[in-house]
Structure formats: structure tokens, C-alpha cells
Design a protein around this motif. Structure first.
Motif, PDB file in Angstrom:
ATOM      1  N   ALA B  72       0.800  -1.229   0.000  1.00  0.00           N
ATOM      2  CA  ALA B  72       0.000   0.000   0.000  1.00  0.00           C
ATOM      3  C   ALA B  72       0.829   1.274   0.000  1.00  0.00           C
ATOM      4  CB  ALA B  72      -0.922  -0.004   1.226  1.00  0.00           C
ATOM      5  N   VAL B  73       2.068   1.182   0.462  1.00  0.00           N
ATOM      6  CA  VAL B  73       2.870   2.382   0.676  1.00  0.00           C
ATOM      7  C   VAL B  73       4.164   2.266  -0.124  1.00  0.00           C
ATOM      8  CG1 VAL B  73       4.210   3.612   2.415  1.00  0.00           C
ATOM      9  CG2 VAL B  73       1.895   2.886   2.940  1.00  0.00           C
ATOM     10  N   PHE B  74       4.393   3.235  -1.022  1.00  0.00           N
ATOM     11  CA  PHE B  74       5.545   3.120  -1.922  1.00  0.00           C
ATOM     12  C   PHE B  74       6.638   4.133  -1.578  1.00  0.00           C
ATOM     13  CE2 PHE B  74       1.989   1.045  -3.841  1.00  0.00           C
ATOM     14  CZ  PHE B  74       2.546  -0.163  -4.236  1.00  0.00           C
ATOM     15  N   ILE B  75       6.983   4.146  -0.292  1.00  0.00           N
ATOM     16  CA  ILE B  75       8.145   4.901   0.186  1.00  0.00           C
ATOM     17  C   ILE B  75       8.979   3.931   1.026  1.00  0.00           C
ATOM     18  CG2 ILE B  75       7.030   7.169   0.107  1.00  0.00           C
ATOM     19  CD1 ILE B  75       6.550   6.953   3.126  1.00  0.00           C
ATOM     20  N   PRO B  76      10.234   4.288   1.320  1.00  0.00           N
ATOM     21  CA  PRO B  76      11.084   3.320   2.033  1.00  0.00           C
ATOM     22  C   PRO B  76      10.543   2.941   3.409  1.00  0.00           C
ATOM     23  CG  PRO B  76      12.395   5.040   1.035  1.00  0.00           C
ATOM     24  CD  PRO B  76      10.968   5.473   0.906  1.00  0.00           C
ATOM     25  N   LEU B  77      10.739   1.677   3.707  1.00  0.00           N
ATOM     26  CA  LEU B  77      10.215   1.101   4.937  1.00  0.00           C
ATOM     27  C   LEU B  77      11.370   0.413   5.678  1.00  0.00           C
ATOM     28  CD1 LEU B  77       7.669   0.283   6.537  1.00  0.00           C
ATOM     29  CD2 LEU B  77       7.396  -1.628   4.940  1.00  0.00           C
ATOM     30  N   THR B  78      11.577   0.827   6.927  1.00  0.00           N
ATOM     31  CA  THR B  78      12.625   0.224   7.755  1.00  0.00           C
ATOM     32  C   THR B  78      11.972  -0.530   8.898  1.00  0.00           C
ATOM     33  OG1 THR B  78      14.124   2.052   7.258  1.00  0.00           O
ATOM     34  CG2 THR B  78      14.671   0.704   9.169  1.00  0.00           C
ATOM     35  N   VAL B  79      12.519  -1.705   9.214  1.00  0.00           N
ATOM     36  CA  VAL B  79      11.990  -2.486  10.329  1.00  0.00           C
ATOM     37  C   VAL B  79      13.112  -2.795  11.305  1.00  0.00           C
ATOM     38  CG1 VAL B  79      10.781  -4.580  11.019  1.00  0.00           C
ATOM     39  CG2 VAL B  79      10.296  -3.549   8.809  1.00  0.00           C
ATOM     40  N   GLY B  80      12.846  -2.550  12.582  1.00  0.00           N
ATOM     41  CA  GLY B  80      13.818  -2.872  13.622  1.00  0.00           C
ATOM     42  C   GLY B  80      13.148  -3.606  14.760  1.00  0.00           C
ATOM     43  N   GLY B  81      13.977  -4.155  15.661  1.00  0.00           N
ATOM     44  CA  GLY B  81      13.454  -4.822  16.841  1.00  0.00           C
ATOM     45  C   GLY B  81      13.656  -6.321  16.794  1.00  0.00           C
ATOM     46  N   GLY B  82      14.616  -6.792  17.554  1.00  0.00           N
ATOM     47  CA  GLY B  82      14.798  -8.237  17.705  1.00  0.00           C
ATOM     48  C   GLY B  82      15.369  -8.965  16.499  1.00  0.00           C
ATOM     49  N   ILE B  83      15.953  -8.240  15.562  1.00  0.00           N
ATOM     50  CA  ILE B  83      16.506  -8.905  14.376  1.00  0.00           C
ATOM     51  C   ILE B  83      17.900  -9.441  14.718  1.00  0.00           C
ATOM     52  CG2 ILE B  83      17.195  -8.647  11.968  1.00  0.00           C
ATOM     53  CD1 ILE B  83      15.160  -6.280  11.856  1.00  0.00           C
ATOM     54  N   ASP B  84      18.050 -10.767  14.668  1.00  0.00           N
ATOM     55  CA  ASP B  84      19.303 -11.347  15.145  1.00  0.00           C
ATOM     56  C   ASP B  84      19.929 -12.350  14.186  1.00  0.00           C
ATOM     57  OD1 ASP B  84      17.296 -13.152  15.470  1.00  0.00           O
ATOM     58  OD2 ASP B  84      17.554 -13.438  17.626  1.00  0.00           O
ATOM     59  N   THR B  85      19.349 -12.501  13.004  1.00  0.00           N
ATOM     60  CA  THR B  85      19.961 -13.414  12.023  1.00  0.00           C
ATOM     61  C   THR B  85      19.837 -12.821  10.613  1.00  0.00           C
ATOM     62  OG1 THR B  85      17.889 -14.577  11.602  1.00  0.00           O
ATOM     63  CG2 THR B  85      19.311 -15.499  13.318  1.00  0.00           C
ATOM     64  N   VAL B  86      20.739 -13.254   9.734  1.00  0.00           N
ATOM     65  CA  VAL B  86      20.672 -12.853   8.331  1.00  0.00           C
ATOM     66  C   VAL B  86      19.381 -13.392   7.702  1.00  0.00           C
ATOM     67  CG1 VAL B  86      21.755 -13.175   6.071  1.00  0.00           C
ATOM     68  CG2 VAL B  86      23.159 -12.622   8.052  1.00  0.00           C
ATOM     69  N   GLU B  87      18.942 -14.568   8.159  1.00  0.00           N
ATOM     70  CA  GLU B  87      17.732 -15.173   7.609  1.00  0.00           C
ATOM     71  C   GLU B  87      16.504 -14.316   7.890  1.00  0.00           C
ATOM     72  OE1 GLU B  87      20.062 -16.923   9.382  1.00  0.00           O
ATOM     73  OE2 GLU B  87      20.887 -17.730   7.510  1.00  0.00           O
ATOM     74  N   PHE B  88      16.445 -13.783   9.124  1.00  0.00           N
ATOM     75  CA  PHE B  88      15.296 -12.939   9.463  1.00  0.00           C
ATOM     76  C   PHE B  88      15.360 -11.619   8.677  1.00  0.00           C
ATOM     77  CE2 PHE B  88      12.688 -10.633  12.920  1.00  0.00           C
ATOM     78  CZ  PHE B  88      11.486 -11.025  12.331  1.00  0.00           C
ATOM     79  N   MET B  89      16.585 -11.091   8.498  1.00  0.00           N
ATOM     80  CA  MET B  89      16.735  -9.889   7.662  1.00  0.00           C
ATOM     81  C   MET B  89      16.169 -10.156   6.281  1.00  0.00           C
ATOM     82  SD  MET B  89      20.638  -8.549   8.258  1.00  0.00           S
ATOM     83  CE  MET B  89      21.468  -8.968   9.759  1.00  0.00           C
ATOM     84  N   GLN B  90      16.560 -11.297   5.713  1.00  0.00           N
ATOM     85  CA  GLN B  90      16.129 -11.646   4.366  1.00  0.00           C
ATOM     86  C   GLN B  90      14.611 -11.764   4.282  1.00  0.00           C
ATOM     87  OE1 GLN B  90      18.198 -14.892   2.546  1.00  0.00           O
ATOM     88  NE2 GLN B  90      17.115 -14.550   0.624  1.00  0.00           N
TER      89      GLN B  90
END
Lengths: 212, 261
Positions: B72-90
């Protein structure tokens, strides 16, 4: 058959481009099949990450030839960010294994890709203005100097002025959009540039439709 | 010229936004997708979701939120909080996030910055730093800040400036810098902290924590030399709109992306 193929360059923003294309009523398919790509009626070539990694991935997937064939056939082709940089002859962005050699691109647009000089924050991240150097259907309905979203550390320098389509200021004026016949490249991310970006993608869709 | 970015930050728990009172015009102000769309319409330059979900089992919720927001939203989206693996980043990036913000996990394992940057590119990796002044009464020319982990709960012994330099070296594309002293006070950003970090690294720095007035935002961008400002309370509680912020900054001569770009 879909009229638009998004190249599966395994980059992180592949889905964003797919979603944005769908939003402007295009019906893309994502593919890394050389046969589908070489005969595609139109192509979007996305990319983020490192030039050398992307270039070696293209050759590993046997996509280099397919992309060159699609370009040679003169079908509408839009390179985005690293996808634009890969259209050029070479880049200063080296791979770890070949430190002193410039990386080779598709050489569809003569010129090279260079790192921004030190001084300003790198990467160049955020919204910056794009001034088309002449009127073109790709920028139809978009204000001169409209803001688009950028995120990159390298910029392209076309050898020939004829390939210049858009300019952006970041310490100096750099090439933010290129053109060569039906081949287009944009350094910014239309899929993340709000209404202006969606308009550009929709304009690309019109260019495709006009040629079918 | 590169515009100064105004970035609303939404705290999300179990797939729901946890702050905000002004959203009488939204059907469901607790729906992160609807709130992101609202700020997008208002002229936000990016959206940040900070996932504060406590239980590991409910972490899937944020992936779904990202997926729906990116539709729905076509601007950059950043997510943080509890990210601890490359797999979850992906997983987050494939769902439609453009950047991931890393914090606690990289304090234990700084190599995760490098792993993420090599896999996805520097532009995808935001390093979030929560910093607190070491000595509140130190003279202005001898200030030090310590990095805290786990949402500001535990001191790490790391110097904030050194950590920022290290994060850049490991491949961070941006730094999201929160002053824990200023956060929640509405008394203004810690511009000394901002100036110290922006002076020490060559990557963009996003200022966070302390905004209560429009002048505070201006100070962060000028005195602190920040490249973007994160805003939470002043937006969520309706003190100012994004339009108010952009009009103020533009009137003072800073480049901003016009709302009807």
C-alpha cells in the motif's frame, strides 16, 4: 503472456518493484530464465548490492547474453539503481577477489561507474531532485526537479551526452537517468519514490503498450 | 540537493501500533498498515516500524505487517526490533522492507552487520544506537556517551562514538541514533551527541529522541548535522503534522521534499 519481465537478480528489492508495477496496472512476471528474458516484450532490470557480485551472478545464471539480446532487439528496457549501473561498460566497484581490476558491465551504454568522492555522506541516501535534460515520455506528468528516492555510493558517467536523460545534484551534478533508444536507466528507486515514482513506472508501461 | 528526511516511527507490538491518540479519522489507529498509509499521505519520507513484541512466537506478526504495508505504501520502509539473524533480515526484506535496523544482536555479534551488508548491500543495514551520557555534569568539551542494549535497559561499556565508527567500518549504511537522556522528554534532541557522531562517521545519521517542538527538529538537522529526523510523540499525539514540520524547515531554508511532490 506477460508483456513485462522483471529480472530475478536475487536482490532485496525485487518484491518492491513487483508490487509497484502491479500498483500501476502492469502485469509483470519475475524470471531468471534466459529464454523468457531474451524474447521478453519488455524488461525491468532491478538491482541493489555490489556491482561485482551482481555481474558475476548474471554470468553464473547465463543472463548476460539474454539481457544483451533483449537490448539488441530494442524492446523497452528499464534498469533501476544497480540495474542501471550494470548497463555501463565498467565500474570502479571491485570484487574482493579481483581488487585492482574494474568490474565489467553489459557495455550497453558506453561509460563508467565511479565512487562518489569523499566529503559528502556516502551512501547518498534519501530524496533528491531529478531534472530531465529534455522532454521525454518517461517523465510525462512529472514536475521538473521532482524528488525521487536514492540510495547508492557509486554514480554513472556516460561517455556520450546523447545518453543523458536526467541530472541530480549531490555536491556536483551527476547522471540520475540515462537513455539509449528504447533502453532506459534510473539511479533512483521509482518503486520507493511515492506518486512521482509510480508515475514513472506507469509511463514506462505506456511506452511498452505503445510498442506492442 | 538532498532533502532532509522526516520519518515517523511506529512502535508495533504483536502486530498492533501501541502509541497515538489523534487518529480519530482512521477506522483503526492501531493498525500499522493504516497508520503507515496515513503518514504516507501526509508526506512522510520514510516509515520506521519498531517491533517491540516480547514473545518470540509472535514475531511472525511483523512480517505480515511489512508485507501488507509494502502493498500500500511506496516509500522506504525500515523495520527494527529483535533482528538477530541474516535469515530474518532476508525474510523482512523479501516481504517488502527496504532496510533493517539492528541493535541489541550486533552488540554481542558485530559480525552480523558485515554479514548483512555483504548479503544485501550497505544501504539495507541501519545500525541503531541507544546512547546515554556517562557523566551528566561533564563539561561540554569532555562529553562521553555509553551504548545501551535491549531497548536501553543494559549498559554495554561501549563508547557511542567508537561504536558508530566500528559500525560504519563493518558496513552500516546509516545510523539511527537515539539519545536515551532526551528520549521522551520533549526537551529537544541531544545535539552534542548528534554533532559528535555526525562528525565521526561518513554515513548518514538519523536523529531520534527528544523532539517536542519544530525548532528541536531544526536544531537536530543544523547544530547536530543530522541527515534525517525520526519523530514519534509529536506526530502520534497530534502536536504537529508532517506538513507543519516541512513548512517550518523549508521556511528556515532547509531542503525538504514538498508534500505534493
Amino acid at each position: 503472456m506477460s508483456s513485462l519481465v522483471i529480472i530475478d537478480s536475487e536482490c532485496a528489492n525485487l518484491n518492491s518493484i513487483y508490487k509497484a508495477a502491479r500498483k500501476v496496472a502492469l502485469e509483470p512476471v519475475i524470471s531468471d530464465n534466459p529464454h523468457i528474458i531474451s524474447s521478453a516484450p519488455a524488461i525491468i532490470f532491478p538491482g541493489v548490492g555490489s556491482f561485482a557480485h551482481a555481474a558475476s551472478l548474471l554470468s553464473k545464471k547465463k543472463l548476460t547474453e539474454a539481457l544483451l539480446e533483449a537490448i539488441a532487439r530494442g524492446k523497452p528496457f528499464l534498469g533501476i539503481c544497480l540495474g542501471m549501473q550494470l548497463l555501463f561498460s565498467k565500474s570502479e566497484e571491485t570484487s574482493l577477489s579481483r581488487l585492482n581490476e574494474p568490474s565489467e558491465g553489459l557495455n550497453a551504454v558506453p561509460g563508467e561507474v565511479r565512487r562518489f568522492p569523499a566529503g559528502l555522506p556516502i551512501p547518498h541516501v534519501g530524496w533528491n531532485r531529478v531534472d530531465p535534460v529534455f522532454e521525454h515520455p518517461l517523465f510525462a506528468g512529472i514536475n521538473d526537479g521532482a524528488y525521487f528516492y536514492f540510495t547508492h555510493s557509486y554514480y554513472a558517467r556516460p561517455e556520450h551526452k546523447d545518453n543523458l536523460l536526467g541530472l541530480t545534484e549531490y555536491g556536483f551534478s551527476f547522471t540520475s537517468a540515462v537513455i539509449s533508444g528504447n533502453l532506459y536507466g534510473v539511479q533512483f528507486h521509482p518503486e520507493k519514490s511515492g506518486p512521482a515514482g509510480l508515475r514513472l513506472l506507469s509511463n514506462f508501461g505506456k511506452i511498452i503498450a505503445d510498442q506492442l | 540537493m538532498l532533502a532532509k528526511r522526516i520519518i515517523p516511527c511506529l512502535d508495533v507490538r504483536d502486530g498492533r501500533v501501541v502509541k497515538g491518540t489523534r487518529f480519530i479519522n482512521l477506522k483503526d489507529a492501531g493498525d500499522p498498515v493504516e497508520r503507515a498509509e496515513f503518514y504516507n499521505r501526509e508526506g512522510a519520507d520514510e516509515i520506521v516500524f519498531l517491533d517491540i513484541t516480547a514473545s518470540f512466537e509472535k514475531r511472525r506478526a511483523i512480517v505480515e505487517v511489512v508485507e501488507k504495508t509494502a502493498d500500500a505504501v511506496f516509500i522506504p520502509l525500515t523495520v527494527g526490533g529483535g533482528i538477530d539473524t541474516v535469515e530474518f533480515m532476508q525474510e523482512l526484506l523479501q516481504s517488502g522492507a527496504d532496510k533493517v535496523s539492528l541493535n541489541t544482536a550486533i552488540l554481542k555479534n558485530p559480525g552480523l552487520i558485515q554479514a548483512g551488508a555483504e548479503r544485501f548491500g550497505n544501504q539495507c543495514i541501519v545500525v541503531a544506537i541507544d546512547a546515554r551520557r556517562v557523566n551528566q555534569s561533564a563539561p561540554a568539551d569532555n562529553l562521553q556517551w555509553e551504548v545501551y542494549s535491549h531497548g536501553g535497559r543494559y549498559p554495554t561499556g561501549r563508547d557511542a562514538i567508537e561504536w558508530a565508527i566500528e559500525a560504519e567500518r563493518l558496513g552500516a549504511g546509516e545510523i539511527l541514533l537515539t539519545s536515551m537522556d532526551a528520549d521522551g522528554t520533549l526537551d529537544g534532541y541531544d545535539t552534542a551527541l548528534l554533532a559528535a557522531i555526525t562528525g565521526a562517521v561518513g554515513i548518514p545519521v538519523i536523529a531520534s529522541g527528544g523532539a517536542g517542538t519544530l525548532e528541536h527538529l531544526y536544531q537536530a538537522l543544523t547544530v547536530g548535522k543530522a541527515h534525517a529526523v525520526l519523530a514519534a510523540s509529536i506526530l502520534h499525539y497530534g502536536t504537529y503534522s508532517i506538513k507543519d514540520i516541512k513548512n517550518y524547515l523549508a521556511a528556515k531554508g532547509l531542503p525538504v521534499r514538498p508534500i505534493n511532490n
